[in-house]
Motif scaffolding. Structure first.
Motif, PDB file in Angstrom:
ATOM      1  N   HIS A  64       0.629  -1.136   0.025  1.00 39.60           N
ATOM      2  CA  HIS A  64       0.105   0.074  -0.050  1.00 39.60           C
ATOM      3  C   HIS A  64       0.894   1.212   0.142  1.00 39.60           C
ATOM      4  CE1 HIS A  64      -3.180  -2.888   0.864  1.00 39.60           C
ATOM      5  NE2 HIS A  64      -4.248  -1.789   0.885  1.00 39.60           N
ATOM      6  N   ASN A  65       2.032   1.128   0.676  1.00 36.31           N
ATOM      7  CA  ASN A  65       2.738   2.236   1.010  1.00 36.31           C
ATOM      8  C   ASN A  65       4.167   2.571   0.279  1.00 36.31           C
ATOM      9  OD1 ASN A  65       2.682   4.541   2.455  1.00 36.31           O
ATOM     10  ND2 ASN A  65       2.318   3.309   4.570  1.00 36.31           N
ATOM     11  N   VAL A  66       4.383   1.715  -0.438  1.00 33.60           N
ATOM     12  CA  VAL A  66       5.797   1.641  -1.013  1.00 33.60           C
ATOM     13  C   VAL A  66       5.581   2.341  -2.034  1.00 33.60           C
ATOM     14  CG1 VAL A  66       6.323  -0.811  -0.444  1.00 33.60           C
ATOM     15  CG2 VAL A  66       5.127  -0.551  -2.652  1.00 33.60           C
ATOM     16  N   PRO A  67       7.038   3.221  -2.233  1.00 32.46           N
ATOM     17  CA  PRO A  67       7.154   4.092  -3.599  1.00 32.46           C
ATOM     18  C   PRO A  67       7.067   3.220  -4.875  1.00 32.46           C
ATOM     19  CG  PRO A  67       9.023   3.679  -2.490  1.00 32.46           C
ATOM     20  CD  PRO A  67       8.140   3.035  -1.724  1.00 32.46           C
ATOM     21  N   THR A  68       6.532   3.897  -5.883  1.00 31.38           N
ATOM     22  CA  THR A  68       6.789   3.128  -7.425  1.00 31.38           C
ATOM     23  C   THR A  68       7.811   3.689  -8.046  1.00 31.38           C
ATOM     24  OG1 THR A  68       5.014   4.522  -8.154  1.00 31.38           O
ATOM     25  CG2 THR A  68       4.073   2.377  -7.192  1.00 31.38           C
ATOM     26  N   THR A  69       8.533   4.578  -7.532  1.00 31.39           N
ATOM     27  CA  THR A  69       9.676   5.065  -8.271  1.00 31.39           C
ATOM     28  C   THR A  69      10.910   4.247  -7.863  1.00 31.39           C
ATOM     29  OG1 THR A  69       9.823   6.707  -6.448  1.00 31.39           O
ATOM     30  CG2 THR A  69       8.820   7.351  -8.703  1.00 31.39           C
ATOM     31  N   PRO A  78       9.115   9.399   5.942  1.00 36.15           N
ATOM     32  CA  PRO A  78       9.509   8.527   7.115  1.00 36.15           C
ATOM     33  C   PRO A  78       8.375   7.719   7.801  1.00 36.15           C
ATOM     34  CG  PRO A  78       9.233  10.886   7.466  1.00 36.15           C
ATOM     35  CD  PRO A  78       9.332  10.709   6.031  1.00 36.15           C
ATOM     36  N   LEU A  79       7.164   8.219   7.664  1.00 39.36           N
ATOM     37  CA  LEU A  79       5.922   7.424   8.042  1.00 39.36           C
ATOM     38  C   LEU A  79       5.801   6.104   7.310  1.00 39.36           C
ATOM     39  CD1 LEU A  79       3.352  10.546   8.724  1.00 39.36           C
ATOM     40  CD2 LEU A  79       4.567   8.980  10.560  1.00 39.36           C
ATOM     41  N   SER A  80       5.811   6.254   6.050  1.00 40.68           N
ATOM     42  CA  SER A  80       5.897   5.014   5.227  1.00 40.68           C
ATOM     43  C   SER A  80       6.958   4.148   5.488  1.00 40.68           C
ATOM     44  CB  SER A  80       5.731   5.558   3.775  1.00 40.68           C
ATOM     45  OG  SER A  80       4.899   6.219   3.287  1.00 40.68           O
ATOM     46  N   ILE A 108       1.468  -6.153  -5.267  1.00 39.58           N
ATOM     47  CA  ILE A 108       0.043  -6.052  -4.488  1.00 39.58           C
ATOM     48  C   ILE A 108      -0.401  -7.286  -4.159  1.00 39.58           C
ATOM     49  CG2 ILE A 108      -2.432  -5.412  -4.619  1.00 39.58           C
ATOM     50  CD1 ILE A 108      -1.645  -3.383  -7.229  1.00 39.58           C
ATOM     51  N   VAL A 109      -0.816  -7.415  -2.798  1.00 36.10           N
ATOM     52  CA  VAL A 109      -1.000  -8.657  -1.948  1.00 36.10           C
ATOM     53  C   VAL A 109      -2.328  -9.564  -2.920  1.00 36.10           C
ATOM     54  CG1 VAL A 109      -3.008  -7.604  -0.593  1.00 36.10           C
ATOM     55  CG2 VAL A 109      -1.715  -9.485   0.121  1.00 36.10           C
ATOM     56  N   HIS A 110      -3.376  -9.039  -3.485  1.00 36.25           N
ATOM     57  CA  HIS A 110      -4.164  -9.923  -4.185  1.00 36.25           C
ATOM     58  C   HIS A 110      -3.838 -10.314  -5.389  1.00 36.25           C
ATOM     59  CE1 HIS A 110      -6.466  -8.687  -0.873  1.00 36.25           C
ATOM     60  NE2 HIS A 110      -6.446  -7.325  -1.148  1.00 36.25           N
ATOM     61  N   ILE A 111      -2.550  -9.868  -6.057  1.00 37.49           N
ATOM     62  CA  ILE A 111      -1.999 -10.407  -7.205  1.00 37.49           C
ATOM     63  C   ILE A 111      -0.936 -11.297  -6.836  1.00 37.49           C
ATOM     64  CG2 ILE A 111      -0.639  -9.451  -9.291  1.00 37.49           C
ATOM     65  CD1 ILE A 111      -2.451  -7.169  -9.391  1.00 37.49           C
ATOM     66  N   ILE A 112      -0.107 -11.193  -6.127  1.00 38.16           N
ATOM     67  CA  ILE A 112       0.775 -12.044  -5.770  1.00 38.16           C
ATOM     68  C   ILE A 112       0.188 -13.167  -5.139  1.00 38.16           C
ATOM     69  CG2 ILE A 112       2.486 -10.264  -5.566  1.00 38.16           C
ATOM     70  CD1 ILE A 112       2.392 -11.269  -2.233  1.00 38.16           C
ATOM     71  N   GLY A 113      -0.922 -13.354  -4.448  1.00 32.46           N
ATOM     72  CA  GLY A 113      -1.420 -14.658  -3.910  1.00 32.46           C
ATOM     73  C   GLY A 113      -1.672 -15.754  -5.023  1.00 32.46           C
ATOM     74  N   GLY A 408       2.937  -1.741  -6.983  1.00 32.22           N
ATOM     75  CA  GLY A 408       2.523  -1.468  -5.450  1.00 32.22           C
ATOM     76  C   GLY A 408       0.875  -0.911  -5.832  1.00 32.22           C
ATOM     77  N   CYS A 409       0.350  -0.413  -4.712  1.00 37.30           N
ATOM     78  CA  CYS A 409      -1.165  -0.082  -4.845  1.00 37.30           C
ATOM     79  C   CYS A 409      -1.104   1.208  -5.549  1.00 37.30           C
ATOM     80  CB  CYS A 409      -1.679   0.050  -3.406  1.00 37.30           C
ATOM     81  SG  CYS A 409      -1.891  -1.498  -2.937  1.00 37.30           S
ATOM     82  N   SER A 410      -0.092   2.110  -5.079  1.00 37.42           N
ATOM     83  CA  SER A 410      -0.196   3.625  -6.076  1.00 37.42           C
ATOM     84  C   SER A 410      -1.286   4.287  -5.742  1.00 37.42           C
ATOM     85  CB  SER A 410       0.741   3.034  -7.389  1.00 37.42           C
ATOM     86  OG  SER A 410       0.606   4.294  -7.977  1.00 37.42           O
ATOM     87  N   MET A 411      -1.520   4.766  -6.969  1.00 32.96           N
ATOM     88  CA  MET A 411      -2.542   6.029  -7.194  1.00 32.96           C
ATOM     89  C   MET A 411      -3.821   5.165  -6.825  1.00 32.96           C
ATOM     90  SD  MET A 411      -3.041   8.782  -9.901  1.00 32.96           S
ATOM     91  CE  MET A 411      -1.721   9.554  -9.937  1.00 32.96           C
ATOM     92  N   CYS A 412      -3.997   3.979  -6.539  1.00 31.99           N
ATOM     93  CA  CYS A 412      -5.422   3.462  -6.394  1.00 31.99           C
ATOM     94  C   CYS A 412      -5.797   4.017  -5.111  1.00 31.99           C
ATOM     95  CB  CYS A 412      -5.274   1.663  -6.096  1.00 31.99           C
ATOM     96  SG  CYS A 412      -6.946   1.270  -5.703  1.00 31.99           S
ATOM     97  N   LEU A 413      -5.174   4.293  -4.212  1.00 35.83           N
ATOM     98  CA  LEU A 413      -5.451   4.937  -2.869  1.00 35.83           C
ATOM     99  C   LEU A 413      -4.409   6.043  -2.329  1.00 35.83           C
ATOM    100  CD1 LEU A 413      -4.916   2.934   0.560  1.00 35.83           C
ATOM    101  CD2 LEU A 413      -3.299   2.955  -1.390  1.00 35.83           C
ATOM    102  N   GLY A 414      -3.424   6.381  -3.240  1.00 32.18           N
ATOM    103  CA  GLY A 414      -2.715   7.377  -2.910  1.00 32.18           C
ATOM    104  C   GLY A 414      -2.057   7.702  -1.555  1.00 32.18           C
ATOM    105  N   MET A 415      -1.464   6.180  -0.778  1.00 32.55           N
ATOM    106  CA  MET A 415      -0.966   6.522   0.170  1.00 32.55           C
ATOM    107  C   MET A 415       0.476   6.991   0.129  1.00 32.55           C
ATOM    108  SD  MET A 415      -2.026   3.824   3.040  1.00 32.55           S
ATOM    109  CE  MET A 415      -1.084   4.354   4.241  1.00 32.55           C
ATOM    110  N   ASN A 416       1.136   6.536  -1.148  1.00 27.78           N
ATOM    111  CA  ASN A 416       2.464   7.035  -1.279  1.00 27.78           C
ATOM    112  C   ASN A 416       2.475   8.403  -1.990  1.00 27.78           C
ATOM    113  OD1 ASN A 416       1.645   6.300  -3.814  1.00 27.78           O
ATOM    114  ND2 ASN A 416       3.242   4.860  -4.184  1.00 27.78           N
ATOM    115  N   ASP A 417       3.349   8.720  -2.971  1.00 28.48           N
ATOM    116  CA  ASP A 417       3.353   9.857  -3.592  1.00 28.48           C
ATOM    117  C   ASP A 417       2.393  10.048  -4.623  1.00 28.48           C
ATOM    118  OD1 ASP A 417       5.271  10.962  -1.773  1.00 28.48           O
ATOM    119  OD2 ASP A 417       6.760  10.392  -2.912  1.00 28.48           O
TER     120      ASP A 417
END
Ligand code: SF4
Lengths: 469, 213
Positions: A64-69, A78-80, A108-113, A408-417
């Motif tokens: 959810h929180n990982v950078p995609t760059t 720091p929080l991520s 993404i957890v539901h893709i790697i399962g 990663g989840c990226s802009m699906c929920l925008g927890m990263n940048d």
């Protein structure tokens, strides 16, 4: 024994005990863990002096929180970073297998399962994430849980539940050429509404579902939660078994034959009873585009934004008015006259290899339209990325002007940048168009990968079937 | 978890249907690894005029005067009155954590998303389902009567208005017991350890491929 649905069968197989009032303990075969909903659960475990019941049943991944760059430099927020490091430390401490951020298997957890064979037919699967329903595509009972339940699953290998009701969504006949799993699932939600499946487990059936690839089935099951259901599932058939065979965590040798024989029974009996049955005529499904702030606010691409004045229910009317104000849209605007600023191809709904192929076919040889400020492709896993690169899809996207990112989840929920700015309009292949979902004030239109690609090169929503590709 | 038996509390009305978990607690606050401290960010995007981040001092942020919880008459509310499908969206338990941290102990709505309702029970919040008509009545009464309070009695499964009108509500017997006694689910389940172990042994025989090489 009387006829059973697939859900009935999976439920019975996992029932540890049941009280008279129907409160049951359900055994959990697989628990998927990610960095956002697990830290408080591990903390709770630690405070109570408990250990995981069966460490081997858990698989963890940060997504959810990982950078995609570029990740070689670590996580700058720091929080991520703390959250991801907390997951690493918890997995280390409790002996849980983790596909860490720089592992090629991360995603993404539901893709790697399903990709790793961590998801197997007949399992019960839980994860602190509502889109766990995705795994139902492989004939599993899979649902999202909250953090207290994550702790409960870790500590007891069980979940407390009451049985839901059975609902069949049958998509009859065949869809027309160019209609994708995403269009099917959006059409279903458009029909039954976002609360239509509340209290039910949905089984998807009918010719159009059977005709889908495994990845397409995952897209459909993924959005069960947007239809209000906690879980969605599809019967096991040869496609399912072929898909699982040979995956890293799938059984091999003698166990494979035994498993395969068992899985053949994972379908509803012919005369099983459903509390609710909904039929959709596949032939009538058109490419879908959402116009509002709930996934049920969806129309076909040749339609228009509806007019709240024509809605008789006052609560619904106000909801529509609020959605139009938020989305910056006027009633009756044709969908093809909506111009996105941004294109996002990614998420657990649509970031598997077939999704990227479908988008690449449309993009190939074209450039982003002049009004598109930004376009991103975020593969669902490191392995999807690698496969796409082997097929040259990355080159096609980059040549058109897309950014090619890490998984990663990226802009699906925008927890990263990766987020939208206020009023930025996005054609997104994700699953939620809630206010602020992709960034505060951001405006999301949910579409299929092919439709997002079509919008990228034309600059507006357009029926991808009318483009010459 | 704190036990819940009766509550006499001020009611705040949130007149929107399909309020989702992104609205209840936006994702930037999910970066916390704690269970507490989410209250000031409850409904963050509706409540403040600026964009909130974790760690920002909310007492210095500009409030949105139009948002219901910012109105003086609703300060200290413990009961949230909501519309249908409240809490839809993600499984984030941060949503009930935020409601609880803000001071809400009960929600009243015609319907909830499943996972959200479940998460509420596990955190000592009572999600009460009343009929759509009853909810309409309550919205009308709250609007016209500043200081409007409701009495909730979990044991009797009743909501009573200031005029003495009683609405009965249904609640799952197991959840009711847990809430009334403040019971922890995990200890309850671990009382059945032998049954779980016996089940697991059978499962290893029936489906050995689920237990690794
Ligand atoms: S891709 Fe989006 S919906 Fe899927 S798990 Fe990640 S944040 Fe949730």
């Amino acid at each position: 024994m009387s006829a059973q649905t697939l859900y009935d069968k999976l439920w019975d197989r996992h029932l540890v005990r049941c009280d008279d009032d129907g409160t049951c303990l359900l055994y959990i075969d697989r628990h998927l863990v990610h960095e956002v909903t697990s830290p408080q659960a591990f903390e709770g475990l630690r405070l109570a002096g408990r250990l995981p019941w069966r460490s081997g049943a858990n698989i963890a991944v940060p997504d959810h929180n990982v950078p995609t760059t570029d990740r070689t430099i670590g996580i700058s927020d720091p929080l991520s970073r703390i959250q991801v490091e907390t997951l690493d430390a918890n997995c280390e401490e409790y002996g849980i297998t983790e596909f860490a951020m720089n592992d090629i298997r991360q995603g993404i957890v539901h893709i790697i399962g399903p990709e790793q064979g961590v998801t197997l037919p007949g399992m019960t699967i839980v994860c602190g994430d509502s889109h766990t329903s995705t795994h139902g595509a492989l004939g599993t009972l899979a649902f999202g849980i909250g953090t207290s339940e994550v702790e409960h699953a870790l500590a007891t290998q069980c979940i407390i539940q009451k049985k839901a009701r059975n609902m069949l969504v049958s998509v009859d006949g065949q869809v027309g050429p160019g209609i994708t799993a995403k269009d099917i699932t959006l059409a279903i939600i458009g029909k039954i509404g976002t609360a239509g499946g509340t209290g039910y487990v949905i089984e998807y059936g009918g010719d159009a579902i059977q005709a889908l690839s495994m990845e397409g089935r995952m897209t459909v099951c993924n959005m069960s939660i947007e239809a209000g259901a906690r879980a969605g599932m599809i019967a096991v058939d040869d496609k399912t078994i072929d898909y699982v065979e040979g995956r890293p965590y799938a059984p091999g040798g003698a166990l494979w034959g035994q498993a395969k024989a068992d899985w053949q029974s994972l379908h509803s009996d012919p005369d099983a009873y459903y509390d609710r049955v909904v039929h959709l005529d596949a032939a009538t499904i058109q490419p879908q585009v959402t116009w509002g702030t709930s996934p049920e606010m969806v129309v076909a691409v040749d339609g228009s934004v509806p007019d709240p004045e024509e809605e008789s229910d006052p609560v619904k009317r106000e909801g529509m008015q609020a959605a139009l104000a938020y989305m910056g849209l006027a009633a009756k605007t044709p969908i093809t006259e909506i111009y996105p600023d941004t294109i996002f191809i990614g998420s657990c709904t649509n970031a598997r290899i077939e999704d990227l192929r479908a988008a690449a076919v449309v993009v190939k040889g074209h450039k982003l339209a002049a009004n598109i400020k930004r376009a991103m492709v975020v593969p669902g896993s490191g392995l999807v990325k690698k496969q796409a690169e082997a097929e040259g899809l990355d080159t096609i996207f980059k040549a058109a002007g897309f950014e090619w990112r890490e998984p990663g989840c990226s802009m699906c929920l925008g927890m990263n940048d990766d987020r939208l700015s206020p009023k930025e309009r996005c054609a997104s292949t994700s699953n939620r168009n809630f206010e602020g979902r992709q960034g505060p004030g951001g405006r999301t239109h949910l579409v299929s990968p092919a439709m997002a690609a079509a919008a990228a090169i034309t600059g507006h929503f357009v029926d991808v079937r009318t483009l010459e590709v | 978890m704190d036990a819940f038996s009766t509550l006499n509390g001020l009611v705040a009305p949130l007149d929107r249907s399909n309020v989702d978990t992104d609205a209840i607690i936006p994702k930037q606050f999910l970066k916390s690894i704690k269970r507490t401290g989410f209250g000031p960010n409850l409904f963050d995007e509706w409540r403040y005029l600026d964009y909130g981040e974790i760690g920002t001092d909310c007492s210095k942020r500009p409030l949105n005067p139009d948002f219901v919880l910012n109105q003086k008459r609703y300060q200290g509310a413990q009961i949230l009155l909501a519309r249908e499908n409240f809490g839809c969206g993600s499984s984030r338990e941060h949503a009930p954590w935020a409601l609880l941290d803000y001071g809400f102990r009960a929600v009243i709505a015609p319907s909830y998303a499943d996972i959200f309702a479940n998460n509420c029970f596990k955190n000592g919040i009572l999600p009460i389902v009343l009929s759509a008509e009853a909810v309409v009545t309550l919205f009308a009464e709250v609007a016209t009567a500043p200081g409007y309070q409701l009495n909730i009695d979990l044991e009797k499964q009743q909501v009573t208005t200031p005029a003495g009108v009683v609405f009965d509500f249904a609640v799952d017997a197991f959840r009711k017991k847990c809430l009334l006694q403040g019971l922890d689910d995990i200890s309850l389940t671990l009382a059945h350890v032998e049954e779980i172990k016996a089940f697991e042994v059978r499962r290893k025989i029936d489906e050995p491929w689920l237990f690794g090489p």
